[in-house]
Scaffold this motif. Structure first.
Motif, PDB file in Angstrom:
ATOM      1  N   GLY A  12       0.867  -1.187   0.000  1.00 23.24           N
ATOM      2  CA  GLY A  12       0.000   0.000   0.000  1.00 23.24           C
ATOM      3  C   GLY A  12       0.901   1.233   0.000  1.00 23.24           C
ATOM      4  N   PRO A  13       0.334   2.416   0.226  1.00 20.09           N
ATOM      5  CA  PRO A  13       1.158   3.633   0.225  1.00 20.09           C
ATOM      6  C   PRO A  13       2.314   3.572   1.231  1.00 20.09           C
ATOM      7  CG  PRO A  13      -1.187   4.183   0.316  1.00 20.09           C
ATOM      8  CD  PRO A  13      -1.103   2.703   0.415  1.00 20.09           C
ATOM      9  N   VAL A  40      -7.917  -1.950  -7.113  1.00 17.19           N
ATOM     10  CA  VAL A  40      -8.781  -1.024  -7.848  1.00 17.19           C
ATOM     11  C   VAL A  40      -9.912  -0.474  -6.979  1.00 17.19           C
ATOM     12  CG1 VAL A  40      -8.330  -1.894 -10.183  1.00 17.19           C
ATOM     13  CG2 VAL A  40     -10.063  -3.008  -8.776  1.00 17.19           C
ATOM     14  N   THR A  41     -10.111  -1.063  -5.786  1.00 22.51           N
ATOM     15  CA  THR A  41     -11.175  -0.554  -4.913  1.00 22.51           C
ATOM     16  C   THR A  41     -10.886   0.921  -4.606  1.00 22.51           C
ATOM     17  OG1 THR A  41     -11.105  -2.705  -3.850  1.00 22.51           O
ATOM     18  CG2 THR A  41     -12.400  -1.016  -2.737  1.00 22.51           C
ATOM     19  N   PRO A  42     -11.855   1.823  -4.882  1.00 21.67           N
ATOM     20  CA  PRO A  42     -11.556   3.232  -4.609  1.00 21.67           C
ATOM     21  C   PRO A  42     -11.437   3.488  -3.114  1.00 21.67           C
ATOM     22  CG  PRO A  42     -13.812   2.990  -5.405  1.00 21.67           C
ATOM     23  CD  PRO A  42     -13.209   1.618  -5.408  1.00 21.67           C
ATOM     24  N   LYS A  43     -10.395   4.150  -2.759  1.00 26.62           N
ATOM     25  CA  LYS A  43     -10.227   4.534  -1.348  1.00 26.62           C
ATOM     26  C   LYS A  43     -10.046   6.044  -1.301  1.00 26.62           C
ATOM     27  CE  LYS A  43      -8.779   0.314   0.884  1.00 26.62           C
ATOM     28  NZ  LYS A  43      -7.793  -0.268   1.792  1.00 26.62           N
ATOM     29  N   ALA A  44      -8.879   6.513  -0.816  1.00 25.89           N
ATOM     30  CA  ALA A  44      -8.714   7.966  -0.645  1.00 25.89           C
ATOM     31  C   ALA A  44      -8.856   8.703  -1.977  1.00 25.89           C
ATOM     32  CB  ALA A  44      -7.357   8.245  -0.034  1.00 25.89           C
ATOM     33  N   GLY A  45      -9.459   9.878  -1.903  1.00 23.73           N
ATOM     34  CA  GLY A  45      -9.594  10.697  -3.104  1.00 23.73           C
ATOM     35  C   GLY A  45      -8.438  11.677  -3.243  1.00 23.73           C
ATOM     36  N   GLY A  46      -7.603  11.773  -2.202  1.00 23.67           N
ATOM     37  CA  GLY A  46      -6.512  12.747  -2.266  1.00 23.67           C
ATOM     38  C   GLY A  46      -5.476  12.525  -1.188  1.00 23.67           C
ATOM     39  N   ALA A  67       0.136  14.273 -12.026  1.00 24.20           N
ATOM     40  CA  ALA A  67      -0.747  13.104 -12.184  1.00 24.20           C
ATOM     41  C   ALA A  67      -2.162  13.361 -11.666  1.00 24.20           C
ATOM     42  CB  ALA A  67      -0.146  11.912 -11.439  1.00 24.20           C
ATOM     43  N   CYS A  68      -2.379  14.532 -11.039  1.00 26.62           N
ATOM     44  CA  CYS A  68      -3.706  14.807 -10.453  1.00 26.62           C
ATOM     45  C   CYS A  68      -4.759  14.872 -11.544  1.00 26.62           C
ATOM     46  CB  CYS A  68      -3.691  16.120  -9.682  1.00 26.62           C
ATOM     47  SG  CYS A  68      -2.775  15.995  -8.171  1.00 26.62           S
ATOM     48  N   THR A  69      -5.913  14.313 -11.224  1.00 29.73           N
ATOM     49  CA  THR A  69      -6.981  14.259 -12.208  1.00 29.73           C
ATOM     50  C   THR A  69      -7.760  15.569 -12.262  1.00 29.73           C
ATOM     51  OG1 THR A  69      -8.154  13.125 -10.452  1.00 29.73           O
ATOM     52  CG2 THR A  69      -7.401  11.793 -12.306  1.00 29.73           C
ATOM     53  N   ASP A  70      -7.887  16.232 -11.117  1.00 29.12           N
ATOM     54  CA  ASP A  70      -8.668  17.466 -11.044  1.00 29.12           C
ATOM     55  C   ASP A  70      -7.742  18.627 -10.726  1.00 29.12           C
ATOM     56  OD1 ASP A  70     -11.135  16.149 -11.334  1.00 29.12           O
ATOM     57  OD2 ASP A  70     -10.983  15.486  -9.252  1.00 29.12           O
ATOM     58  N   LEU A  97      -3.625  17.379  -2.413  1.00 27.14           N
ATOM     59  CA  LEU A  97      -3.615  17.098  -3.855  1.00 27.14           C
ATOM     60  C   LEU A  97      -4.784  16.173  -4.170  1.00 27.14           C
ATOM     61  CD1 LEU A  97      -0.005  16.078  -4.937  1.00 27.14           C
ATOM     62  CD2 LEU A  97      -1.174  18.237  -5.321  1.00 27.14           C
ATOM     63  N   PRO A  98      -5.577  16.483  -5.207  1.00 25.08           N
ATOM     64  CA  PRO A  98      -6.657  15.570  -5.581  1.00 25.08           C
ATOM     65  C   PRO A  98      -6.096  14.378  -6.363  1.00 25.08           C
ATOM     66  CG  PRO A  98      -6.672  17.503  -6.988  1.00 25.08           C
ATOM     67  CD  PRO A  98      -5.534  17.689  -6.037  1.00 25.08           C
ATOM     68  N   LEU A  99      -5.373  13.541  -5.656  1.00 23.39           N
ATOM     69  CA  LEU A  99      -4.702  12.407  -6.288  1.00 23.39           C
ATOM     70  C   LEU A  99      -5.328  11.128  -5.727  1.00 23.39           C
ATOM     71  CD1 LEU A  99      -2.203  11.640  -8.085  1.00 23.39           C
ATOM     72  CD2 LEU A  99      -0.909  11.490  -5.954  1.00 23.39           C
ATOM     73  N   PRO A 100      -6.252  10.487  -6.486  1.00 20.49           N
ATOM     74  CA  PRO A 100      -6.904   9.284  -5.964  1.00 20.49           C
ATOM     75  C   PRO A 100      -5.867   8.222  -5.578  1.00 20.49           C
ATOM     76  CG  PRO A 100      -7.946  10.008  -7.999  1.00 20.49           C
ATOM     77  CD  PRO A 100      -6.717  10.840  -7.827  1.00 20.49           C
ATOM     78  N   GLN A 101      -6.225   7.434  -4.565  1.00 18.04           N
ATOM     79  CA  GLN A 101      -5.245   6.484  -4.011  1.00 18.04           C
ATOM     80  C   GLN A 101      -4.690   5.520  -5.057  1.00 18.04           C
ATOM     81  OE1 GLN A 101      -6.318   4.953  -0.195  1.00 18.04           O
ATOM     82  NE2 GLN A 101      -4.723   3.396  -0.198  1.00 18.04           N
ATOM     83  N   GLN A 102      -5.542   5.115  -6.020  1.00 16.23           N
ATOM     84  CA  GLN A 102      -5.022   4.187  -7.051  1.00 16.23           C
ATOM     85  C   GLN A 102      -3.869   4.827  -7.816  1.00 16.23           C
ATOM     86  OE1 GLN A 102      -8.960   4.479  -7.446  1.00 16.23           O
ATOM     87  NE2 GLN A 102      -9.255   2.617  -8.642  1.00 16.23           N
ATOM     88  N   LEU A 103      -4.028   6.148  -8.115  1.00 13.87           N
ATOM     89  CA  LEU A 103      -2.962   6.852  -8.841  1.00 13.87           C
ATOM     90  C   LEU A 103      -1.724   7.029  -7.972  1.00 13.87           C
ATOM     91  CD1 LEU A 103      -4.575   9.747 -10.892  1.00 13.87           C
ATOM     92  CD2 LEU A 103      -3.186   7.867 -11.723  1.00 13.87           C
ATOM     93  N   LEU A 104      -1.976   7.342  -6.719  1.00 14.75           N
ATOM     94  CA  LEU A 104      -0.851   7.493  -5.773  1.00 14.75           C
ATOM     95  C   LEU A 104      -0.049   6.191  -5.727  1.00 14.75           C
ATOM     96  CD1 LEU A 104       0.643   8.867  -3.335  1.00 14.75           C
ATOM     97  CD2 LEU A 104      -1.103   7.836  -1.874  1.00 14.75           C
TER      98      LEU A 104
END
Ligand SMILES: Cc1cc2nc3c(=O)[nH]c(=O)nc-3n(C[C@H](O)[C@H](O)[C@H](O)COP(=O)(O)OP(=O)(O)OC[C@H]3O[C@@H](n4cnc5c(N)ncnc54)[C@H](O)[C@@H]3O)c2cc1C
Length: 509
Positions: A12-13, A40-46, A67-70, A97-104
């Motif tokens: 994980g992170p 792939v389960t969505p967790k943190a949004g940032g 890499a931030c989406t927003d 940062l609006p960096l979803p956990q999957q991207l992080l």
């Protein structure tokens, strides 16, 4: 036979950050992750708090920002039903940062790859034992069971940590019955989104836009007639214990809507479904001999937005200390400072997240009054800054040995602009390699000579600083100040004090 310096359980992170930091410190970790693929389960949004500054000090922030989406939002954070609104401040004490956990996790995974980390996915740790010299790990891999022996093992294996259980480390705390469900879904044509954002549901009637409190909990909807996607939110008390890694389903959402609002809401496509629960647990100790804990395995906080920050900072604090031990120069007690410092930091995060529970869970008029008073206080700059630093984790000052410490000692090193013979640089730039740094800001050859005895472990820089909060500063690889001195006293004690600090943190030369 020892096959790895450090085994990290969990990618994980926390585990991925630890692996990268260990590589920077010249150690080869082995990461064992039970899932065959990245999750792939969505967790943190940032991502928010002090870790962003640390990532900047490692030269990684721009990459993470890119890499931030927003777009990066105006700094405004929820705090137990009220808001910390930093938009009025030119230099907010907290960033996100609006960096979803999957991207992080993807970025951290890529970084681990660049640093040549041995990361094995689909390898589950099923048993752990230790003796005075090593840790033995039983692994279930794709080609069958095997064992690995390492000097140390770090459990970054999340809330239900098997490592923590096997090490016999207690995890006391409170599990709150509150379950939050958040969904972004499309609705079938039978449901009408009205001009004001209300929903008209056949057989039920109108659901008002915004939040509706019922006997069973709280329901929220945000919809617009110009978009087919609506956001739905429920909060209710439940006795079921959920595993965060078990994805939420549409049926689970619909059951919750039925319980909270009494509505049978038909749902089209689900774009995002996530569920989070609140627990306040902290491991009694973060180290049991050769086994250590970090991240969710060590702490669970009953509020959103702080857990990844805390876990990744655990990793940064631990890595260089483990490396010092493995390289053979760790002074006595260095590894134990990981528990002392990070347990303290965890307790501070627990303090404000527990306060958030008290703020958010009350539903009577007295609780409303408490929130209102709190929000009023947060309109003033000083309390707002103080709360921002608390939530970001930037107000942590690790206790440093000895009395009469400089105000900088134990704090996160300020990013000074430094003018050297080679040009202009900064503390942030010097910390990219994650090596200890001795900064001589007052041209003291005697201090440089002392530091020179540690030059294989400590970088030595002479510079002039635009702002000079101290004349000499010793910075640890985690960017915290180990020692600092302002030399204005008649009896100049800087030289023996520096030698003591260098020995205390970086061993005998
Ligand atoms: C819906 C939701 C929203 C959230 N929002 C936020 C937020 O906004 N901000 C925030 O900071 N946090 C948020 N969190 C919390 C955040 O997701 C966690 O704090 C974070 O994932 C913890 O990271 P970790 O690396 O410590 O542990 P984890 O991410 O749990 O990673 C542990 C890893 O260990 C692996 N593992 C476990 N056991 C074994 C074993 N025996 N052998 C090998 N591998 C094993 C697991 O597969 C997993 O990959 C949210 C959580 C949820 C569920």
């Amino acid at each position: 036979m020892i096959e790895a310096d450090v085994i990290i359980v969990g990618a994980g992170p926390t585990g991925l950050m630890l692996a990268a930091e260990l590589r920077l410190a010249g150690v080869r970790p082995l990461v064992l992750e039970r899932q065959p693929q990245r999750r792939v389960t969505p967790k943190a949004g940032g991502l928010g708090g002090q870790i962003l500054e640390l990532l900047r000090y490692r030269g990684l922030l721009e990459r993470f920002q890119a890499a931030c989406t927003d777009p990066v939002p105006a700094p405004r954070f929820p705090f137990g039903g009220v808001h910390l609104d930093f938009t009025q401040l030119a230099d907010p004490p907290m960033h996100a940062l609006p960096l979803p956990q999957q991207l992080l996790e993807q970025l951290l995974d890529e970084r681990a790859g660049e640093l040549d980390v041995d990361l094995r996915r689909g390898h589950e740790v099923v048993g752990v034992s230790q003796d005075a010299a090593a840790v033995t790990v039983d692994v279930r891999g794709p080609d069958g069971p095997y064992q690995v022996i390492a000097r140390y093992l770090v459990g970054c294996d999340g809330a239900r940590s098997r490592v923590r259980d096997r090490a016999g480390i207690g995890f006391p705390g409170t599990t709150y019955p509150e379950v939050n469900r958040l969904a972004q879904v499309t609705l079938p044509d039978t449901v009408t989104i009205l001009g004001n954002g209300d929903l008209d549901v056949p057989g039920f009637g109108t659901i008002r836009a915004g939040f509706t409190r019922t006997d069973r909990g709280l329901f929220g909807v945000s919809a617009s007639p110009t978009s087919t996607v609506v956001s739905l939110y429920t909060i209710e008390d439940e006795s079921t214990e959920y595993d965060d890694d078990t994805p939420m389903t549409v049926t689970e959402l619909q059951d919750s809507l039925r319980r909270v609002l009494g509505v049978d809401l038909p749902v089209g496509k689900a774009l995002r479904l996530s569920r989070f629960t609140f627990k306040a647990h902290q491991a009694e100790r973060y180290r049991h001999r050769r086994i250590l804990l970090a991240g969710d395995a060590a702490h669970l906080f009953p509020a959103t937005g702080v857990a990844i920050n805390a876990g990744m900072l655990d990793a940064v604090n631990l890595a260089w200390k483990l490396a010092a031990d493995i390289h053979g120069w760790a002074p006595a007690g260095l590894l134990d400072t990981y528990h002392h410092e990070r347990h303290l930091a965890g307790a501070r995060t627990m303090l404000h997240t527990r306060a958030q529970v008290a703020l958010r869970r009350g539903h009577d008029v007295a609780a409303e009054a408490l929130r209102e008073v709190f929000q009023e206080l947060l309109a003033d700059e000083s309390p707002l800054r103080r709360m921002g630093a608390l939530v970001a984790g930037t107000d942590i000052r690790y206790p440093m040995p000895g009395s009469d410490q400089h105000a900088l000692a134990g704090t996160f090193a300020p990013d000074l602009t430094l003018h050297t013979d080679q040009g202009t640089t900064s503390v942030a730039e010097l910390m990219q390699t994650a090596r200890p740094v001795f900064l001589d800001l007052a041209d003291r050859p005697d201090l440089r000579q002392i530091a020179g005895d540690w030059q294989s472990r400590v970088e030595i820089h002479t510079a002039k600083a635009d702002q000079r909060p101290a004349d000499a500063v010793l910075i640890r690889p985690d960017a915290h100040v180990a020692w600092a001195a302002t030399i204005d006293e008649p009896a100049d004690t800087a030289a023996p004090a520096l030698r003591e600090a260098l020995t205390g943190w970086f061993g005998t030369p």
